[in-house]
Design a protein around this motif. Structure first.
Motif, PDB file in Angstrom:
ATOM      1  N   UNK A  79     -10.864   2.067   7.146  1.00 22.10           N
ATOM      2  CA  UNK A  79     -10.993   3.370   6.503  1.00 22.10           C
ATOM      3  C   UNK A  79      -9.701   3.850   5.876  1.00 22.10           C
ATOM      4  N   UNK A  80      -8.612   3.852   6.653  1.00 26.65           N
ATOM      5  CA  UNK A  80      -7.336   4.354   6.136  1.00 26.65           C
ATOM      6  C   UNK A  80      -6.777   3.410   5.078  1.00 26.65           C
ATOM      7  N   UNK A  81      -6.921   2.112   5.270  1.00 22.14           N
ATOM      8  CA  UNK A  81      -6.442   1.175   4.252  1.00 22.14           C
ATOM      9  C   UNK A  81      -7.208   1.361   2.946  1.00 22.14           C
TER      10      UNK A  81
ATOM     11  N   UNK B  36      -8.447   4.183   1.940  1.00 21.07           N
ATOM     12  CA  UNK B  36      -7.905   5.412   1.355  1.00 21.07           C
ATOM     13  C   UNK B  36      -6.581   5.135   0.638  1.00 21.07           C
ATOM     14  N   UNK B  37      -5.728   4.326   1.250  1.00 26.71           N
ATOM     15  CA  UNK B  37      -4.437   4.010   0.619  1.00 26.71           C
ATOM     16  C   UNK B  37      -4.648   3.219  -0.678  1.00 26.71           C
ATOM     17  N   UNK B  38      -5.596   2.291  -0.682  1.00 31.93           N
ATOM     18  CA  UNK B  38      -5.852   1.516  -1.885  1.00 31.93           C
ATOM     19  C   UNK B  38      -6.359   2.420  -3.009  1.00 31.93           C
ATOM     20  N   UNK B  39      -7.234   3.349  -2.673  1.00 27.61           N
ATOM     21  CA  UNK B  39      -7.725   4.271  -3.699  1.00 27.61           C
ATOM     22  C   UNK B  39      -6.593   5.155  -4.221  1.00 27.61           C
ATOM     23  N   UNK B  40      -5.754   5.645  -3.327  1.00 23.41           N
ATOM     24  CA  UNK B  40      -4.631   6.477  -3.766  1.00 23.41           C
ATOM     25  C   UNK B  40      -3.698   5.701  -4.678  1.00 23.41           C
TER      26      UNK B  40
ATOM     27  N   UNK C  64       0.181   9.880  -3.692  1.00 19.33           N
ATOM     28  CA  UNK C  64       0.836   9.665  -2.398  1.00 19.33           C
ATOM     29  C   UNK C  64      -0.094  10.142  -1.289  1.00 19.33           C
ATOM     30  N   UNK C  65      -0.357   9.256  -0.332  1.00 22.19           N
ATOM     31  CA  UNK C  65      -1.232   9.584   0.803  1.00 22.19           C
ATOM     32  C   UNK C  65      -0.421   9.551   2.087  1.00 22.19           C
ATOM     33  N   UNK C  66      -0.494  10.624   2.879  1.00 26.24           N
ATOM     34  CA  UNK C  66       0.156  10.665   4.183  1.00 26.24           C
ATOM     35  C   UNK C  66      -0.890  11.056   5.229  1.00 26.24           C
ATOM     36  N   UNK C  67      -0.810  10.406   6.377  1.00 23.27           N
ATOM     37  CA  UNK C  67      -1.709  10.702   7.495  1.00 23.27           C
ATOM     38  C   UNK C  67      -0.836  11.009   8.700  1.00 23.27           C
ATOM     39  N   UNK C  68      -0.946  12.215   9.208  1.00 25.17           N
ATOM     40  CA  UNK C  68      -0.125  12.667  10.337  1.00 25.17           C
ATOM     41  C   UNK C  68      -1.057  13.019  11.489  1.00 25.17           C
ATOM     42  N   UNK C  69      -0.903  12.324  12.602  1.00 30.69           N
ATOM     43  CA  UNK C  69      -1.747  12.575  13.769  1.00 30.69           C
ATOM     44  C   UNK C  69      -0.857  12.758  14.991  1.00 30.69           C
TER      45      UNK C  69
ATOM     46  N   UNK D 178       0.820  -1.202   0.000  1.00 33.98           N
ATOM     47  CA  UNK D 178       0.000   0.000   0.000  1.00 33.98           C
ATOM     48  C   UNK D 178       0.860   1.261   0.000  1.00 33.98           C
ATOM     49  N   UNK D 179       2.174   1.091   0.150  1.00 34.54           N
ATOM     50  CA  UNK D 179       3.108   2.213   0.022  1.00 34.54           C
ATOM     51  C   UNK D 179       4.121   1.843  -1.051  1.00 34.54           C
ATOM     52  N   UNK D 180       3.727   1.954  -2.316  1.00 35.84           N
ATOM     53  CA  UNK D 180       4.546   1.416  -3.408  1.00 35.84           C
ATOM     54  C   UNK D 180       5.762   2.274  -3.718  1.00 35.84           C
ATOM     55  N   UNK D 181       6.475   1.789  -4.723  1.00 37.35           N
ATOM     56  CA  UNK D 181       7.637   2.474  -5.295  1.00 37.35           C
ATOM     57  C   UNK D 181       8.843   2.507  -4.358  1.00 37.35           C
ATOM     58  N   UNK D 182       8.907   1.582  -3.394  1.00 35.41           N
ATOM     59  CA  UNK D 182      10.105   1.445  -2.566  1.00 35.41           C
ATOM     60  C   UNK D 182      10.999   0.394  -3.209  1.00 35.41           C
ATOM     61  N   UNK D 183      12.175   0.813  -3.635  1.00 34.59           N
ATOM     62  CA  UNK D 183      13.065  -0.093  -4.352  1.00 34.59           C
ATOM     63  C   UNK D 183      14.499   0.057  -3.842  1.00 34.59           C
ATOM     64  N   UNK D 184      15.320  -0.958  -4.142  1.00 32.19           N
ATOM     65  CA  UNK D 184      16.751  -0.906  -3.828  1.00 32.19           C
ATOM     66  C   UNK D 184      17.480  -0.453  -5.083  1.00 32.19           C
ATOM     67  N   UNK D 185      18.348   0.520  -4.930  1.00 26.58           N
ATOM     68  CA  UNK D 185      19.114   1.011  -6.078  1.00 26.58           C
ATOM     69  C   UNK D 185      20.127  -0.033  -6.509  1.00 26.58           C
TER      70      UNK D 185
END
Length: 339
Positions: A299-301, A303-307, A313-318, A97-104
């Motif tokens: 709910x938040x999951x 939102x992440x799936x829709x994003x 990019x979706x960030x939630x800061x509480x 749900x937080x894609x595009x994390x890769x090893x160079x």
């Protein structure tokens, strides 16, 4: 996206894994052989001699040589296997749900194939997850529209008929029954309004008919009507074109964020903004409520799936005592971003 086109293919990847393992074994063997050959050559060409039995004065020379060989071997192996540490770290924190994390890939030799294979695996998994989520959300939207139509056409019309019947009965009823009938009439009218409100939430007709800005204004107004929390609105008057899918994602995430404020935040004020800049459109939902640790529930999951569907990019800061902020950064289509 066709899920079948990105289906995982174990046999092909397993076949590529064996040569990589053999190459890694050869590399380690070569490093050890090189270190010990170098040590033996230096010992053979140096003026140092070893007696039999070994003298106490020769022990420091032997110990120093062994230490140098072990240090050189450890250094070369550590450099060769360093990418495995980064690979392990990524494995522990990877989240689809937080894609595009890769090893160079920085020319890691034989391990470069392992890294490339792992990155390719993440690409396939994210593609499959995105395709599955798109299908599930499309089915969900279709079901919401069906339920909204039934609420409006069936239950809404039935309540309207009951309301009209009560009005006719109230006009002919004796005085002693009018108060009770009037109460029943108001109850039915409130139920009809609630059914219509639920139908509007399930099927955002205002989004289809009047556009994104009108739909966002309606969401903000509903939050104030339901919870009494005033919403400060900041909408850029002329947003670039986003497309129907992206607008629906923005609407649903704003809807979920404002619903969470009404249910959980205990806020006295909220903000809703939609602005453009740097090739993106930014949705921001904030409140001054209790904040606190984020519990990533349904709910938040969702939102992440829709994003993820639109590459946003979706960030939630509480922060405890400082409220919650939801930020959705939506990339503009290629034509809009360059214009």
């Amino acid at each position: 996206m066709n899920a079948a086109a990105t289906r995982y293919s174990p046999p092909r990847r397993q076949a590529r894994g064996r040569p990589t393992a053999s190459a890694l074994f050869r590399r380690i063997t070569l490093i050890n052989g090189l270190v010990f050959t170098t040590g033996l050559t230096v010992l053979a060409l140096s003026p140092a001699t070893v007696s039999s039995p070994v003298l106490l004065t020769e022990l420091p020379i032997l110990a120093a040589g062994l230490a140098l060989m072990l240090a050189a071997n450890a250094y070369l192996l550590r450099r060769s296997l360093a990418p495995l540490s980064a690979l392990t770290t990524l494995m522990e924190r990877v989240d689809l749900l937080r894609p595009r994390t890769r090893i160079a890939q920085d020319g890691s030799g034989d391990l470069g194939a392992v890294i490339a294979t792992f990155n390719a695996m993440l690409d396939r998994l994210e593609a499959e997850r995105s395709a599955s989520a798109a299908h599930a959300l499309a089915v969900q939207e279709a079901e919401r529209q069906r339920i909204a139509r039934e609420l409006h056409d069936e239950i809404g019309q039935s309540l309207t008929v009951v309301l009209l019947g009560l009005k006719r009965t109230l006009d002919r009823a004796p005085a002693e029954l009018r108060e009770e009938l009037s109460t029943a009439q108001e109850t039915v009218r409130a139920s009809l309004d609630e059914v219509r409100r639920i139908a509007r939430r399930l099927r955002p007709g205002v989004l289809e008919d009047l556009g994104l800005m009108a739909a966002m204004n309606q969401l903000a107004g509903e939050l104030t009507d339901v919870s009494g929390v005033p919403v400060k609105r900041r909408f850029e008057p002329r947003l670039p074109g986003l497309g129907g899918e992206a607008e629906l994602v923005i609407y649903r995430i704003a809807q979920e964020g404002l619903t969470n404020i009404a249910r959980h935040a205990r806020a006295t004020a909220a903000e809703l903004s939609l602005t453009a800049g740097d090739g993106t459109v930014l949705l921001r939902i904030a409140d001054n409520g209790r904040g606190g640790p984020i519990e990533e529930g349904t709910g938040i999951r969702g939102m992440r799936e829709r994003a993820m569907l639109i590459g946003a990019d979706l960030t939630v800061d509480a922060r405890p005592g400082h409220g919650t902020e939801v930020r959705l950064s939506v990339p503009l289509p290629a034509g809009e971003a360059s214009s």
